[in-house]
Design a protein around this motif. Sequence first.
Motif, mmCIF file in Angstrom:
data_model
loop_
_atom_site.group_PDB
_atom_site.id
_atom_site.type_symbol
_atom_site.label_atom_id
_atom_site.label_comp_id
_atom_site.label_asym_id
_atom_site.label_seq_id
_atom_site.Cartn_x
_atom_site.Cartn_y
_atom_site.Cartn_z
ATOM 1 N N ASN A 3 33.574 47.520 32.565
ATOM 2 C CA ASN A 3 32.139 47.764 32.450
ATOM 3 C C ASN A 3 31.632 47.868 33.883
ATOM 4 O OD1 ASN A 3 29.379 47.722 32.226
ATOM 5 N ND2 ASN A 3 29.312 45.999 30.798
ATOM 6 N N PRO A 4 31.393 49.074 34.406
ATOM 7 C CA PRO A 4 31.029 49.251 35.814
ATOM 8 C C PRO A 4 29.784 48.479 36.255
ATOM 9 C CG PRO A 4 31.547 51.358 34.809
ATOM 10 C CD PRO A 4 31.512 50.358 33.711
ATOM 11 N N GLN A 5 28.931 48.130 35.302
ATOM 12 C CA GLN A 5 27.740 47.365 35.666
ATOM 13 C C GLN A 5 28.103 45.921 36.037
ATOM 14 O OE1 GLN A 5 24.692 47.474 32.678
ATOM 15 N NE2 GLN A 5 23.198 46.459 33.967
ATOM 16 N N TYR A 6 29.195 45.408 35.473
ATOM 17 C CA TYR A 6 29.626 44.041 35.724
ATOM 18 C C TYR A 6 31.113 44.005 36.076
ATOM 19 C CZ TYR A 6 25.258 43.127 33.306
ATOM 20 O OH TYR A 6 23.939 43.127 32.929
ATOM 21 N N PRO A 7 31.496 44.457 37.268
ATOM 22 C CA PRO A 7 32.916 44.465 37.632
ATOM 23 C C PRO A 7 33.449 43.038 37.785
ATOM 24 C CG PRO A 7 31.568 45.025 39.519
ATOM 25 C CD PRO A 7 30.640 44.940 38.351
ATOM 26 N N GLU A 8 34.727 42.881 37.515
ATOM 27 C CA GLU A 8 35.409 41.601 37.673
ATOM 28 C C GLU A 8 36.269 41.663 38.930
ATOM 29 O OE1 GLU A 8 34.962 39.030 35.655
ATOM 30 O OE2 GLU A 8 33.778 40.119 34.172
ATOM 31 N N TYR A 9 36.214 40.627 39.744
ATOM 32 C CA TYR A 9 37.009 40.529 40.963
ATOM 33 C C TYR A 9 38.112 39.505 40.707
ATOM 34 C CZ TYR A 9 33.316 43.182 43.206
ATOM 35 O OH TYR A 9 32.425 44.169 43.539
ATOM 36 N N ILE A 10 39.339 39.995 40.550
ATOM 37 C CA ILE A 10 40.466 39.146 40.175
ATOM 38 C C ILE A 10 41.336 38.883 41.399
ATOM 39 C CG2 ILE A 10 42.443 38.908 38.626
ATOM 40 C CD1 ILE A 10 39.747 39.231 37.135
ATOM 41 N N ARG A 11 41.564 37.588 41.678
ATOM 42 C CA ARG A 11 42.446 37.208 42.793
ATOM 43 C C ARG A 11 43.868 37.097 42.271
ATOM 44 N NH1 ARG A 11 44.849 32.688 45.039
ATOM 45 N NH2 ARG A 11 43.948 31.351 43.452
ATOM 46 N N VAL A 12 44.752 37.907 42.844
ATOM 47 C CA VAL A 12 46.171 37.901 42.498
ATOM 48 C C VAL A 12 46.914 37.369 43.708
ATOM 49 C CG1 VAL A 12 48.132 39.330 41.820
ATOM 50 C CG2 VAL A 12 45.851 39.886 40.984
ATOM 51 N N GLU A 13 47.852 36.492 43.466
ATOM 52 C CA GLU A 13 48.600 35.837 44.540
ATOM 53 C C GLU A 13 50.047 36.323 44.525
ATOM 54 O OE1 GLU A 13 49.973 31.462 44.045
ATOM 55 O OE2 GLU A 13 48.064 31.380 45.113
ATOM 56 N N ALA A 14 50.600 36.534 45.708
ATOM 57 C CA ALA A 14 52.028 36.832 45.840
ATOM 58 C C ALA A 14 52.637 35.725 46.691
ATOM 59 C CB ALA A 14 52.242 38.182 46.506
ATOM 60 N N THR A 15 53.840 35.312 46.332
ATOM 61 C CA THR A 15 54.498 34.229 47.067
ATOM 62 C C THR A 15 55.867 34.676 47.574
ATOM 63 O OG1 THR A 15 55.446 33.322 45.028
ATOM 64 C CG2 THR A 15 53.325 32.419 45.754
ATOM 65 N N GLN A 16 56.299 33.997 48.623
ATOM 66 C CA GLN A 16 57.614 34.193 49.228
ATOM 67 C C GLN A 16 57.897 35.658 49.551
ATOM 68 O OE1 GLN A 16 57.445 31.242 49.972
ATOM 69 N NE2 GLN A 16 59.493 30.479 49.535
ATOM 70 N N ASP A 17 58.999 36.223 49.076
ATOM 71 C CA ASP A 17 59.363 37.598 49.433
ATOM 72 C C ASP A 17 58.460 38.634 48.754
ATOM 73 O OD1 ASP A 17 60.481 36.927 46.950
ATOM 74 O OD2 ASP A 17 62.102 38.399 47.158
ATOM 75 N N LYS A 18 57.694 38.245 47.757
ATOM 76 C CA LYS A 18 56.781 39.172 47.070
ATOM 77 C C LYS A 18 55.518 39.453 47.891
ATOM 78 C CE LYS A 18 59.116 39.487 43.186
ATOM 79 N NZ LYS A 18 59.764 40.683 42.736
ATOM 80 N N THR A 19 55.295 38.726 48.996
ATOM 81 C CA THR A 19 54.107 38.985 49.817
ATOM 82 C C THR A 19 54.119 40.402 50.394
ATOM 83 O OG1 THR A 19 55.144 38.010 51.783
ATOM 84 C CG2 THR A 19 53.763 36.550 50.436
ATOM 85 N N THR A 20 55.285 40.988 50.496
ATOM 86 C CA THR A 20 55.379 42.358 51.027
ATOM 87 C C THR A 20 54.908 43.407 50.012
ATOM 88 O OG1 THR A 20 57.689 42.525 50.335
ATOM 89 C CG2 THR A 20 57.267 41.758 52.593
ATOM 90 N N LEU A 21 54.710 43.008 48.743
ATOM 91 C CA LEU A 21 54.192 43.951 47.745
ATOM 92 C C LEU A 21 52.858 44.544 48.171
ATOM 93 C CD1 LEU A 21 54.808 42.104 44.339
ATOM 94 C CD2 LEU A 21 55.959 44.174 45.145
ATOM 95 N N PHE A 22 52.074 43.763 48.929
ATOM 96 C CA PHE A 22 50.731 44.190 49.308
ATOM 97 C C PHE A 22 50.688 44.969 50.617
ATOM 98 C CE2 PHE A 22 49.245 40.058 47.047
ATOM 99 C CZ PHE A 22 49.576 40.597 45.815
#
Length: 123
Positions: free
Chosen positions: A32-51
């Motif tokens: 719903n563009p009027q009410y966007p959701e801001y979701i915090r996603v976490e990556a740990t260890q070797d997955k930090t390179t995903l970002f």
Amino acid sequence: MQITGHVHEVGQTQQVSESFKKRDLIVVVAENPQYPEYIRVEATQDKTTLFDGLKQGDGVTVDVNLRGRPWTNKEGITTYFNSIVACKLAKTGSIAPTPDTTPQPAMAPIDISQADDDDDLPF
């Protein structure tokens, strides 16, 4: 589970301890563009390179795992913590538009001094 949206912010890798590191990604989901959701996603260890290589506005689909754990304080009160942890990420290739946050114009004032006194409202 998948989260699809666009990148709002990419955090720096944090070295929490000698053997643990993490990194945050904020994804805007605008079903719903009027009410966007801001979701915090976490990556740990070797997955930090995903970002790596992501920038604000990039479209992404993130495969995530939901994790939860209890913590009991000195007084014996237990609190529960949840984490959304990335396990796979794919760029969608499109740059999503920023949600419209332009204030909408207010309605024009209505002159009630000329109201009809014959209405049958109970107040």
